[in-house]
Scaffold this active site. Sequence first.
Site, short mmCIF file in Angstrom:
data_model
loop_
_atom_site.label_atom_id
_atom_site.label_comp_id
_atom_site.label_asym_id
_atom_site.label_seq_id
_atom_site.Cartn_x
_atom_site.Cartn_y
_atom_site.Cartn_z
N ASN A 187 0.72 -1.20 0.04
CA ASN A 187 -0.06 0.06 -0.10
C ASN A 187 0.94 1.41 -0.03
O ASN A 187 0.25 2.43 -0.31
CB ASN A 187 -0.91 -0.25 1.22
N ARG A 190 -17.37 1.64 -1.20
CA ARG A 190 -16.24 2.39 -1.59
C ARG A 190 -16.47 3.47 -2.69
O ARG A 190 -16.07 3.15 -3.73
CB ARG A 190 -15.15 1.50 -1.97
N PRO A 191 -17.25 4.23 -2.23
CA PRO A 191 -17.42 5.54 -2.92
C PRO A 191 -16.10 6.45 -3.41
O PRO A 191 -15.01 6.33 -2.90
CB PRO A 191 -18.52 6.47 -2.40
N VAL A 192 -16.15 7.57 -4.21
CA VAL A 192 -15.29 8.38 -4.47
C VAL A 192 -15.45 10.04 -4.34
O VAL A 192 -14.88 10.72 -5.07
CB VAL A 192 -14.57 8.23 -5.96
N CYS A 222 -16.61 -3.21 -4.19
CA CYS A 222 -15.74 -4.46 -4.12
C CYS A 222 -16.36 -5.14 -3.16
O CYS A 222 -17.23 -4.71 -2.42
CB CYS A 222 -14.45 -3.93 -4.10
N VAL A 242 -7.39 7.35 2.96
CA VAL A 242 -6.05 7.06 2.64
C VAL A 242 -5.87 7.52 1.23
O VAL A 242 -5.22 8.36 0.88
CB VAL A 242 -5.66 5.85 2.72
#
Length: 430
Positions: free
Chosen positions: A23, A131-133, A126, A175
């Site tokens: 990561n 998990r939006p943006v 996923c 992150v």
Amino acid sequence: MDRIRITGGNELHGIIPISGAKNAALPLMIASLLTDDTLTLENVPHLADVEQLIRILGNHGADISVNGRRERQGESYARTIHFTCRNIVDTTAPYELVSKMRASFWVIGPLLAREGRARVSLPGGCAIGTRPVDLFIEGLAALGANIEIDSGYINATAPIGGLIGARYVFPKVSVGATHVMMMAATLANGTTTIGNAAREPEVVDLANCLNAMGAKITGAGTSTITIDGVTSLSGARHRVLPDRIETGTYAMAVAMTGGDVILEGTDASLLDTALEAIRRAGAEITPTETGIRVYRNGGGIKPVDVVTDPFPGFPTDLQAQFMGLMTRSSGVSHITETIFENRFMHVQELARLGARITLSGQTAKIEGVPRLKGAPVMATDLRASVSLVIAGLVAEGDTMVSRVYHLDRGFERLEEKLTRCGAIVERVTD
Ligand code: EPZ
């Protein structure tokens, strides 16, 4: 499709080399798009996700050469990779590539900063959550980008003259959005201040690398990061920091099986909270000159409650593994997941090995059992799959983990590292 067979019952003794952090490596590789000069990264782990990102960066025009000679450090092999992106030949990141790995969406930051435009596929959900943006969009818009969503793609354009430094406070810690905002702001006009920034060590590693490339970033590792924009970035040579999640995973494996292992080439300060939880569970952990010593002899595993949180809290990426450990504790423990809404898929699989776990909302209650029994189980995501390996190491008989391509995304030479310490772990290729 490969599977992994684990025959439980052996303690772990020996040395496990810790690889470079996946990561950290991924955003560092993406940062190479910010310069027409060569970025050389050392200690890059050999993982499926890294290989996938190499393909993606090649698509944008990066010339990539992997140092054929593997750099030997103790028992570990790491790769040095050179990335040179003289020209960006394509500012589109297509669905076929982005859908395979969410982090590839992060190219939006460098493409926008360097070329003034980017067309990047929405990554979609996923297994671990939706998990939006939205945070990426709001952050880049704060820098003056015009952003439109069209047919599953984000079309982003910078104002004429480039992105403009701004103050932006994230409503939630992310992150990825911190990485992207930091990269985009390096080439913006003026100063950017990011509030409520992620404080993960990987953010600090990226900032250190960007600074070596000529960026002016201060405050990484705190919740306020300041970036003074510069007109261009140069190449640099940077060493990827050790993988704290791999470190914690093997520390938990030793806590589970008992034994005495040196985790070599890592740094305890990267995962204080997780190591403290493992200590409370009964393992002894001491920093050594080259890494960390983990040992548990005799005493059993004690129940410990944990709640996941952004750094410096207990990492969500170690939640599944800790649950694996707690299945054999001498009492009742609770694990609460606060980062992702669907990160409990390992529960059903651990239950197949005899674990007693009940879910209530975002909290799992684990009633420790005296023994687990091997069974066929299925990996569902990267960290979930390694929790099954940890459980399999103490389960009676054979545990066969299928869909190990999940493991290959983030754990380098897992079976070799465990086998060298006395475990019976074998990859079965059908
Ligand atoms: C990074 O993902 C890691 N991936 C993840 O590791 C890790 O689990 C996660 O950080 C949290 O530590 C890489 O570094 C490649 P986030 P990221 O944005 O950046 C929500 C692994 O197993 N959010 O910090 O994608 C999001 O849904 C992986 O190695 C928004 O709401 O995670 C989540 O609930 C899996 N809107 C929370 O923030 C956004 O625009 C934190 O996600 C962005 C995120």
